[in-house]
Design a protein around this motif. Structure first.
Motif, short mmCIF file in Angstrom:
data_model
loop_
_atom_site.label_atom_id
_atom_site.label_comp_id
_atom_site.label_asym_id
_atom_site.label_seq_id
_atom_site.Cartn_x
_atom_site.Cartn_y
_atom_site.Cartn_z
N ASP A 238 1.10 -1.18 -0.45
CA ASP A 238 -0.48 -0.26 -0.06
C ASP A 238 0.91 1.41 0.34
N VAL A 239 0.74 1.40 -1.06
CA VAL A 239 1.83 2.85 -1.18
C VAL A 239 1.10 4.18 -1.31
N THR A 240 1.17 4.67 0.25
CA THR A 240 0.71 6.08 1.12
C THR A 240 1.74 6.47 1.49
N VAL B 196 8.07 -2.94 -3.74
CA VAL B 196 7.18 -1.80 -3.62
C VAL B 196 6.87 -2.88 -5.98
N ASP B 197 5.67 -2.89 -5.85
CA ASP B 197 5.28 -3.13 -7.49
C ASP B 197 5.72 -2.09 -8.98
N TRP C 296 3.97 -0.59 -11.12
CA TRP C 296 2.93 0.40 -10.81
C TRP C 296 2.78 1.06 -9.28
N ASP C 297 3.85 0.98 -8.74
CA ASP C 297 3.28 2.02 -7.99
C ASP C 297 4.96 2.78 -7.54
N ASP D 140 4.11 6.69 -7.57
CA ASP D 140 4.04 7.00 -6.48
C ASP D 140 5.18 7.72 -5.63
#
Length: 255
Positions: free
Chosen positions: A56-58, A80-81, A83-84, A87
């Motif tokens: 959860d990249v926040t 991290v993935d 697609w993240d 971010d």
């Protein structure tokens, strides 16, 4: 090469072992591991690494992983993935863990936590736009010290071009700000409805938070003030490394 979610952490640990690190296998369902005594993949710190699988990249998730690793004396390596990745770069690049800077003032991300007040209610404002937190432009104290960029900043909440609240960062929690700091506050009553109050009286009653928002009353989100989450090991935190799966293995970068 395709990696399923459950294998990403293992792939990074395998790559680090090939670089000389000692990496004990994590317990079942663990999403973190420690690596030590190896050669950093991109010439980073020689300190032990804390390998953290981040789904959860926040801002809050990233600072939580980083703060825990730095507090333990380790450099955070966040898996991290792909697609993240953008971010994560935005949150961890300059300005580090900040929404931005304006005229030298830090602008803070907001996190989901709400601000509880000393009377047991929660802070809110009336606005058509999302309130934003930033550091006060002049934070000189009575003894002449400047608090800008310190661990005791004064914070300003703005919305619709006007100041909604000003408070010290260390009053955000335990026990929380005085109700007089914010123009409005709310709580759920025994009738299970949301009751909104100004400084003098009740000004609205709603079936839920969505109905309250529809009438422009917005709960105030907590600002993410980096030094309140990363309390020790600041340099370790800034050495954070991102690890991502690529077709030929693992790619590392420091944002």
């Amino acid at each position: 090469m395709h990696y399923h979610d459950s294998s990403r952490l293992a792939a990074v640990l395998t790559d680090l072992r090939d670089r000389g690190y000692r990496c004990p296998d994590p317990a079942d369902n663990e999403v973190s591991a420690v690596a030590s005594d190896g050669e950093h993949p991109i010439n980073g710190s020689d300190d032990p690494l804390s390998i953290e699988r981040v789904r959860d990249v926040t801002p809050l998730s990233l600072v939580s992983h980083i703060g825990a690793a730095a507090d333990a004396g380790r450099v955070p390596v966040l898996v991290v993935d792909k697609w993240d990745l953008e971010d994560a770069r935005e949150i961890l690049g300059e300005p580090f863990l900040l929404r931005g800077r304006s005229d030298g003032r830090r602008q803070f991300y907001s996190i989901p936590d709400r601000i509880a007040l000393t009377d047991g209610r929660y802070a809110c404002v009336r606005t058509d736009t999302d309130p934003q937190w930033h550091e006060e432009s002049s934070t000189a104290t009575d003894d002449g010290r400047d608090r800008t960029g310190t661990d005791e900043p004064r914070l300003v909440l703005e919305a619709d071009g006007s100041v909604q609240a000003v408070l010290e960062a260390d009053t955000l929690t335990c026990p929380g700000p005085d109700p007089a700091v914010f123009p409005y506050r709310y709580s759920r009553g025994t009738d299970r409805r949301i009751h909104v109050f100004d400084q003098d009286r009740e000004v609205g009653r709603y079936a839920g938070i969505a109905a309250m928002r529809a009438n422009a009353y917005r709960p105030v989100a907590m600002p993410l003030v980096p030094e309140r989450h990363v309390r020790t090991g600041g340099q370790l935190a800034r050495d954070v490394t991102l690890a991502t799966m690529v077709p030929d293995g693992v790619a590392y970068e420091q944002p």
